[in-house]
Design an enzyme around this catalytic site. Structure first.
Site, PDB file in Angstrom:
ATOM      1  N   GLU A 274       0.836  -1.205   0.000  1.00  0.00           N
ATOM      2  CA  GLU A 274       0.000   0.000   0.000  1.00  0.00           C
ATOM      3  C   GLU A 274       0.868   1.252   0.000  1.00  0.00           C
ATOM      4  O   GLU A 274       0.453   2.305  -0.479  1.00  0.00           O
ATOM      5  CB  GLU A 274      -0.922   0.018   1.208  1.00  0.00           C
ATOM      6  N   GLY A 372      -4.174  -0.576   5.776  1.00  0.00           N
ATOM      7  CA  GLY A 372      -4.158  -1.784   4.965  1.00  0.00           C
ATOM      8  C   GLY A 372      -3.670  -3.023   5.697  1.00  0.00           C
ATOM      9  O   GLY A 372      -3.410  -4.049   5.071  1.00  0.00           O
TER      10      GLY A 372
END
Length: 474
Positions: A274, A372
């Protein structure tokens, strides 16, 4: 219905922008750059002129992380005072800079709503002057694409238009791409210091309503000296859990940096994450990261945002080795699990003796967000090759010497990674593998990697909680 026809139906159902009756045609997730809109160009304005479209009761999205458009934020806040606007909701993931909209003097004008909480929003949230939405990073784009939340004005940073009129969202594509797809009016701070990146962040200037030239220095996250505990954690993870050819995901902070610092002798590592920072650049320069073995976007670093130093931003600029993508793609577990040996390295605030992971709050005080972590913890666990490694790594104690492995989480603490999701927990004292283990076996393994000063206390607390003594796995 074919994908092409579905695309036409969905595009045809899009609302027209409030200020100009033109369809942006930028509403579906797609890796391709958006097409230019004929006979349409943005209005070049000063920041003060551009933000005058913001009115009371609207919702404003702000680009985050290193791409935070501070110049536009200042202009928005000044406009709020001059125009006496009220009840404007400001949406964002974590932003860098002072976050003026969170200051008490703007209470009646702006109310911040964080999709991931940064340092400039914590106090306002703690005092009830700002909001936060608990949400997986991978699902934020759904809020905008499914019109659960609609954006009136988006304030973003872009690289200067190239000779074809295309700009880039630079270091932060994340949920920003979906937000500007949804926005009725887009104001772009054109910044020559913002790297021009490849991937999903390409936007043609004809889709922007107003452009403001301002070459702010990008926000940097300076490297800090790692503690001896963090160095040891990095060695344990690098030497025992990261294999050659692994696909890496790193969260933000000193623990992922500590791991990256120990991977210089590894080979054919890949990155699908991410976010990433300077440590990845170092490994590219050493030849450790090639992305050659990746199944998804072979040969490329894949990420949704990046924060680091100027070295990182120079590395990203016009570099086809890096693709900055929509977070709905990067953090999709069905995508993540296809890569080889997915190794997800994240940290947390505390873990209880059954394996519950708190990563977003300190007791009742919201500190960050889900981000994430669970997207990649789950993606690694579901790795199609059966070689994924979901890792939670942290020092065994806080800076004040308090244990981070606890009998029970602090009252009010949120569970981000559940006891069923957790696999590896690492401290400077060792590695605990919890998957498939009973509660008393988990307690035994976690106590064994706690700080020695706290182990006796944790054994007593484990007995009180479980009504039996912790025991090793047979």
């Amino acid at each position: 219905m074919s994908l092409r026809n579905l695309s036409r139906v969905l595009q045809g159902s899009c609302r027209r922008p409030l200020w100009k009756s033109v369809e942006r045609g930028y509403y579906l997730y797609s890796p391709e750059p958006i097409h230019p809109l004929p006979d349409r160009t943005p209005d070049w304005k000063t920041a003060e002129e551009a933000v005058q479209v913001i009115q009371s009761g609207q919702r404003v999205f702000i680009h985050g992380a290193a791409a935070t458009p501070v110049h536009l934020i200042q202009a928005m806040c000044d406009h709020g005072k001059r125009a006496d606007i009220r009840d404007v909701e400001v949406m964002h993931i974590h932003t860098e800079g002072p976050g003026l909209y969170n200051e008490p003097e703007y209470d009646d004008m702006f109310r911040s709503n964080s999709l991931f909480v940064g340092g400039n929003s914590r106090q306002a949230i703690r005092e009830g002057r700002a909001d936060a939405i608990p949400i997986f990073l991978s699902e934020i784009p759904r809020l905008f694409r499914q019109r659960i939340i609609n954006i009136d004005v988006a304030l973003v940073s872009v690289s200067p238009p190239d000779k074809h009129g295309f700009c880039s969202l630079g270091t932060s594509v994340d949920c920003t791409r979906s937000a500007i797809q949804n926005a009725k009016y887009i104001i772009a701070q054109v910044n020559k210091n913002l790297p021009r990146t490849f991937g999903d962040g390409i936007i043609h200037q004809s889709h922007v309503d107003a452009m403001v030239e301002c070459d702010d220095t990008l926000h940097e996250m300076k490297r800090v000296e790692l503690s001896k505990e963090e160095v040891m954690i990095g060695k344990l993870v690098a030497e025992n859990l990261v294999e050659d050819g692994a696909t890496l995901q790193m969260g933000i902070g000193s623990i992922p940096d500590a791991v990256l610092a120990q991977l210089g002798n590894h080979r054919d590592l890949g990155v699908h994450s991410e976010m990433f920072s300077d440590g990845v650049v170092d490994l590219c320069e050493k030849g450790a990261i090639t992305n050659n073995n990746k199944t998804i976007m072979t040969g490329k670093i894949v990420s949704s945002f990046a924060v680091g130093t100027k070295k990182l931003y120079n590395f990203m600029h016009n570099n086809p080795f890096v693709d900055m993508c929509d977070v709905a793609f990067t953090n999709n577990t069905a995508v993540i699990c296809q890569n080889p040996k997915v190794t997800a390295i994240n940290s947390c605030i505390e873990v209880d003796l059954t394996g519950q992971i708190c990563a977003d709050s300190i007791g009742t005080r919201i500190y960050s967000g889900f981000g994430g972590q669970i997207d990649f913890i789950r993606g690694a666990a579901l790795g199609l090759d059966g070689k994924g490694k979901p890792i939670i790594a942290m020092p065994s104690t806080t800076k004040r010497g308090e244990t981070k492995i606890v009998s029970t989480l602090q009252r009010g603490s949120g569970v981000v990674t559940t006891r069923a999701h957790v696999h590896y927990v690492v401290t400077e004292h060792g590695i605990a593998y919890l998957f498939g283990k009973t509660l008393r076996e988990r307690a035994y393994d976690l106590i064994s990697i706690a700080h020695p000063d706290h182990r006796e206390m944790l054994e007593k607390q484990a007995f009180e909680r479980l009504k039996c003594m912790p025991a090793p796995f047979k």
